[in-house]
Scaffold this active site. Structure first.
Site, PDB file in Angstrom:
ATOM      1  N   PHE A 146     142.420  11.240 -48.585  1.00 51.68           N
ATOM      2  CA  PHE A 146     143.279  10.456 -49.458  1.00 51.68           C
ATOM      3  C   PHE A 146     144.093   9.512 -48.583  1.00 51.68           C
ATOM      4  CE2 PHE A 146     147.080   9.326 -51.819  1.00 51.68           C
ATOM      5  CZ  PHE A 146     146.505   8.851 -52.985  1.00 51.68           C
ATOM      6  N   ASP A 231     145.995   8.937 -39.850  1.00 49.91           N
ATOM      7  CA  ASP A 231     146.861   8.656 -40.986  1.00 49.91           C
ATOM      8  C   ASP A 231     147.869   9.799 -41.099  1.00 49.91           C
ATOM      9  OD1 ASP A 231     148.093   8.368 -43.440  1.00 49.91           O
ATOM     10  OD2 ASP A 231     146.266   7.908 -44.540  1.00 49.91           O
ATOM     11  N   LYS A 260     156.386   6.699 -45.750  1.00 52.67           N
ATOM     12  CA  LYS A 260     157.180   7.663 -46.501  1.00 52.67           C
ATOM     13  C   LYS A 260     158.510   7.997 -45.823  1.00 52.67           C
ATOM     14  CE  LYS A 260     153.431   9.605 -49.237  1.00 52.67           C
ATOM     15  NZ  LYS A 260     153.827   8.925 -50.485  1.00 52.67           N
TER      16      LYS A 260
END
Length: 296
Positions: A146, A231, A260
């Site tokens: 994802f 990632d 984030k």
């Protein structure tokens, strides 16, 4: 005749269902305020937030120091755009360098934008530095990944609901099983510019590869002249006990993608971190957004 009491929670849920596009299916908990690890809904119930907004609020909700910094900066300037310089961006660059050791940073807003930028950097590096024939660059990714929801990113997703109705898809990606270094060794070719991987898969259900996996894939990438791109949008900035999850092994990626918690959840900020060789492939004028402003 009985009267059914409608809670404030239900009122907000009904409004969202009526007027909002249904691209998410959240729990029917309507959060009104938060402090530290606690969130409070519109009916006064308190919850322990174990999700931390998928790590965006690793530092806790409404962290006082970050909040004060945001308020002070908001009083100074709204936006400079990239047509001008400002007195904050250079400090962010230096802080990211000092924190991570990477030469250069390229900031974006969302995590998906950062992944897209990493994909562009890897491809351009493959053509300009590695010498891959134009149009032949390949990026290897893992099943159940994802990395976001843009068209290019869902092009290499193995989750069909993320892809349904969004084709035609972007070519140039190979998918291998997660945690299988031998699969990478078999898939990599002279046209491979990068291997994009989550050190810990999040959306797939918190999947942790076997010890030594990252070291193995780093060695394979090095042997074949391909970039290792990690990632760490969800796993980075302290979420696993190390600053970044890759630090649990003796390895350093060529490209690191962060987001984030980078802003404590107050503002959408992400970044791609890499060496001068990799991010040095970008130059002013290389895309419409990078052109010099008109003068006169």
């Amino acid at each position: 005749m009985s009267v059914i009491e409608v809670t404030r929670t239900q009122e907000f849920v009904d409004l969202e269902e009526q007027f909002g596009a249904h691209n998410y299916h959240p729990l029917d908990v309507v959060i009104e305020r938060a402090d530290g690890v606690w969130v409070y809904d519109v009916d006064g119930k308190r919850y322990l937030d174990c999700l931390a907004s998928y790590s965006a609020v690793n530092q806790g909700h409404c962290h006082p120091k970050i909040l004060q910094t945001l308020i002070e900066q908001a009083h100074k300037v709204t936006l400079t755009s990239r047509a001008f310089r400002n007195d904050q961006l250079p400090l962010l660059y230096k802080d990211l360098h000092d924190l991570t050791g990477f030469d250069l940073a390229l900031p974006m807003n969302s995590g998906a934008e950062a992944v897209e930028t990493a994909v562009k950097a890897a491809r351009k590096w493959g053509y300009k530095v590695k010498g891959i024939p134009e149009g032949k660059a390949e990026i290897i990714v893992c099943a159940n990944n994802f990395h976001g929801r843009t068209v290019t990113i869902v092009s290499f997703s193995t989750e069909e609901q993320y892809r349904d109705g969004f084709g035609p898809f972007t070519p140039g990606f190979k998918i291998i099983p997660y945690g299988d270094a031998n699969a990478l060794r078999q898939a990599i070719t002279s046209n491979t510019c990068a291997f994009l991987v989550e050190p810990i898969q999040g959306e797939a259900g918190i999947i942790i590869p076997h010890t030594g996996y990252l070291e193995e894939v780093a060695e394979i990438c090095h042997e074949n002249g391909a970039l290792l791109m990690c990632d760490e949008i969800q796993s980075g900035l302290g979420r696993t006990g190390e600053l970044f999850a890759y630090m649990h092994e003796d390895v350093k990626p060529d490209v690191l993608i962060v987001g984030k918690a980078l802003s404590g959840g107050f503002y959408p900020v992400s970044a791609v971190l890499a060496s001068k060789e990799v991010l040095g492939v970008f130059h002013p004028g290389g895309s419409p957004a990078a052109k010099k402003p008109a003068t006169g």
